[in-house]
Design an enzyme around this catalytic site. Structure first.
Site, PDB file in Angstrom:
ATOM      1  CG  PHE A 326      -0.315   0.481   2.527  1.00 41.87           C
ATOM      2  CD1 PHE A 326       0.575  -0.508   3.141  1.00 41.87           C
ATOM      3  CD2 PHE A 326      -0.685   1.717   2.913  1.00 41.87           C
ATOM      4  CE1 PHE A 326       1.337  -0.057   4.237  1.00 41.87           C
ATOM      5  CE2 PHE A 326       0.052   2.188   4.195  1.00 41.87           C
ATOM      6  CZ  PHE A 326       0.763   1.538   4.823  1.00 41.87           C
ATOM      7  CE  LYS A 327       4.077   0.729   4.490  1.00 44.03           C
ATOM      8  NZ  LYS A 327       5.116   0.510   5.714  1.00 44.03           N
TER       9      LYS A 327
END
Ligand code: SAH
Length: 712
Positions: A326-327
């Protein structure tokens, strides 16, 4: 588009001077002079042969109509069609839509019509479409506040594009009709399309002109007297007093939920970023967003798709970016925001990014920052403290400005050492003498957190679109988190007005957050546990400081003292009234290792969906919550990593086997077979890439290695 000058056309138009105004005629005064009355003015832009507007003019003699068209010979044709019975309240205007604001007074036009099908379906031609923001912003000037812009077309892609552009330009959508039955005069094209049985799309939008453009300021969680703009907050990362930058107030989301449901990811990102980054140019934001969220970086066209798990559970997949975590949602964009910040502040310093990573952030930052001019990035990770895939991802990073260093310690050691280097004045002086400056890519940087706010709105847009709930209904969000950044973004979304019922913070066995949310005591004095969800193996959750600041109504003394105490004594307790404040909407829970495994297995068996261990933590915590409360509210689970990032744990959970594989790639292929999914493209054949980084240092050696790599 330039005015076309077909030989003879200009003379012909001149001879039509009762009916046609030419752009070079030198318009004296206002259009009201030309019509010699004060009736309202409605215009059609790109009128073609004028079928629509001539009919309108005949039906509405009390309104003046101006038909704008760039092609002179088309106007000649149009006049020939209506000249026998030319309405006194109609004029053609030979002009390019891009110039019309030069020929109208501000607020002179009461309504604008646009009718066309897509002559330029290619994306790179988007700027030529008459509903592109470049045009819309000009129309806004001449159109009265609350005046209508009514657009009708036959093509869905153009229609969707136009809705997004209207929202971006600050129009609101009053009525969106995807199967317009008719009522106003038919256009030439429309008659043809209707005969072919094609649907006609129509939107009535409203010009929202005098919306105030609030200038956003940021302050420090440890000194609320400090005020800086967004560029400053993003460039610095951390406030000089060791606090974190937070907005001085949380703005409301400007669109309604039906409008949200019409948006694509990039439009939404532009609107939210634009609301917070008021010192950034809107066009730059558009460009930055386009460079970040596109098919090259994200393997899914929805960027972050919402996948239905069961009746009331939806999985928000945040891991379709280059590094499968998700980063990427934030780290693809943050470097660009940072470079822009340096420009806004008029500087030319080299920005040196130090990253402490528990696994995911490192690679995502390296990918986001690599080869970005004016930036160097040094990434520290715990030696033997990340998964094999994570380690390979980092150590194989190319790029002319990336450095990766393994540290003999855990994530907290890495993060604390990085914070100390940031806070070291002597180090800062050495850097600044060399025209360099530190910044951070960790979620302590506002530029890292802000893009995460977007996807909570996005999940809601998708819930509405899927018919899972109606505009305005509430949903729960469950977020697996270690550093509290991802769930904090959800909190900001809620404060902006997103109808979130409960925010559920999911921890693994390192359950400091679950404890503080329940008891009000933050106690990091405990054993650090290595789990199968390493990105959440964190005992000091930096972003909790921002949440505490918000909950204390900006009491920077209280917050500063608490976090100083956390670092000196390892513990602090919040006052009871503040604890009570968040307990109404923010809950914590945790899932021990055995339950994480069981959840992966049970979910796979029941639904065929493969969870990564972090997402499994969230699902477990959510299910416990549901059992305990009976809450059946539709719930979004933030899925923070692809299962392919943690193949060993996932395979073990699903098959119960502990096979050894000849290579990581072989293991991924096995997982693909078992799960019947595709290997994430960012994780393919990692072992075939050369290892470019292999430095290992002691925690104490971190400052020295930074000095060496940055040559200061
Ligand atoms: N509104 C009419 C014609 C649609 S075709 C109908 O619906 O039947 C679109 C028209 O817009 C064409 O005639 C084209 O010449 C005109 N047009 C395209 N770009 C323009 C611009 N930049 N300025 C003014 N007119 C433009």
């Amino acid at each position: 588009m330039r005015l076309r000058r077909v030989a003879g056309t200009e003379e012909t138009l001149l001879s039509y001077n009762n009916w046609v105004v030419r752009s070079n005629d030198g318009l004296a005064g206002s259009w009201h002079n030309i019509f010699a009355n004060d009736r309202p003015i409605h215009i059609e832009i790109g009128c073609g042969r004028g079928k629509f507007i001539a009919a309108l003019a005949r039906e509405n003699p009390e309104i003046n109509f101006i038909a704008i068209e760039v092609q002179g010979e088309v106007i000649v044709d149009a006049v020939r069609r209506v000249r026998k019975d030319f309405p006194a309240n109609l004029r053609f205007f030979w002009q390019n839509a891009g110039e019309i604001d030069a020929h109208f007074n501000e607020n002179e036009v009461d309504r604008i019509y646009l009718n066309f099908s897509d002559p330029w379906p290619k994306k790179r031609h988007a700027k030529r479409r008459l509903t592109h923001t470049g045009f819309l912003n000009k129309y806004k000037n001449i159109l009265v506040n609350n005046g209508n812009l009514i657009f009708k077309t036959d093509g869905l892609p153009l229609f969707d594009f136009s809705l997004n552009q209207l929202l971006l330009a600050g129009f609101s959508l009053e009525n969106v009709d995807r199967n317009y039955a008719g009522g106003d005069p038919e256009t030439e094209y429309e008659s043809r399309f209707r005969k072919q049985g094609k649907p006609i799309y129509r939107v009535i939008s409203i010009n929202k002109k005098y919306e105030e453009d609030l200038s956003m300021k940021y302050t420090s969680t440890r000194n609320s007297d400090l005020q800086v703009n967004a560029a400053h907050a993003i460039r610095s990362g951390l406030a000089p007093d060791g606090g974190l930058f937070v907005p001085t107030s949380i703005p409301k989301f400007k669109c309604d939920w039906n409008e949200l449901a019409e948006m694509d990811y990039n439009t939404l990102a532009q609107i939210i970023l634009g609301t917070y980054l008021t010192d950034y140019d809107a066009e730059r934001i558009e460009d930055i967003v386009a460079k970040s969220y596109n098919a090259e970086n994200f393997a899914h066209e929805a960027v972050a798709p919402l996948v239905t798990l069961n009746d009331n559970t939806e999985i928000l997949e945040l891991w379709h970016g280059p590094t499968a975590a998700f980063k990427d949602m934030a780290l693809q964009i943050m470097p660009r925001l940072l470079v822009e910040a340096v420009k806004i502040l008029g500087g030319d310093q080299e920005v040196d990014i130090l990253v402490a990573t528990s696994g995911d952030t490192g690679k995502a930052a390296l990918e986001g920052f690599k080869n970005v001019d004016g930036i160097k990035v040094i990434c520290f990770y715990p030696h033997n403290g990340v998964s094999k895939v994570q380690e390979l991802q980092m150590s194989t990073t190319n790029g002319n400005n990336t450095y990766v260093v393994a540290v003999k310690g855990n994530f907290d050691h890495c993060q604390t050492a990085v914070k100390n280097i940031f806070g070291d004045n002597e180090f800062a002086a050495r850097l600044s003498a060399d025209n360099k400056e530190f910044s951070s890519a960790n979620s302590i940087n506002w530029g890292r957190l802000l893009p995460q706010v977007v996807y909570y709105f996005w999940s809601y847009a998708q819930l509405i679109k899927k018919g899972k709930l109606s505009a305005g209904d509430k949903f729960n969000a469950v977020v697996p988190t270690g550093n509290f950044g991802n769930i904090l973004a959800a909190y900001y979304a809620k404060e902006m007005g997103l109808p979130i019922n409960k925010l559920i913070c999911a921890s693994n066995s390192n359950k400091v957050l679950a404890d503080v949310l329940e008891t009000g005591t933050y106690d990091r004095r405990r054993d650090f546990v290595k789990t199968t969800s390493p990105s959440m193996d964190i005992l000091v959750s930096s972003n909790f400081e921002r949440f505490y600041y918000a909950m204390s109504n900006g009491d920077s003394k209280l917050v500063g003292d608490a976090f100083r105490q956390l670092s000196s004594e390892g513990i602090f307790t919040v006052p009871a009234d503040i604890l009570a404040k968040w307990q109404g909407f923010m809950l914590g829970g945790y899932a021990p290792e055995a339950e994480v495994e069981a959840t992966i297995k049970e979910t796979f068996d029941a639904t065929g969906y493969t969870l990564d261990p972090h997402t499994a933590v969230a699902l477990r915590v959510y299910e416990d919550y549901k059992t305990a409360t009976g809450d059946e509210t539709i719930t979004v689970i933030a899925s923070t990593a692809s299962p392919y990032k943690f193949p060993k744990a996932v395979l073990h959970a699903i098959t119960g086997e502990d096979k050894t594989f000849a290579s990581e790639q072989a293991m991924l292929e096995h997982l693909a077979e078992v799960s019947k999914t595709e290997i994430h493209r960012g994780l393919m054949n990692l072992e075939e890439k050369p290892v470019l980084h292999n430095t290992v240092v002691e925690v104490e050696e971190m400052p020295a290695i930074v000095g060496k790599l940055l040559e200061v």
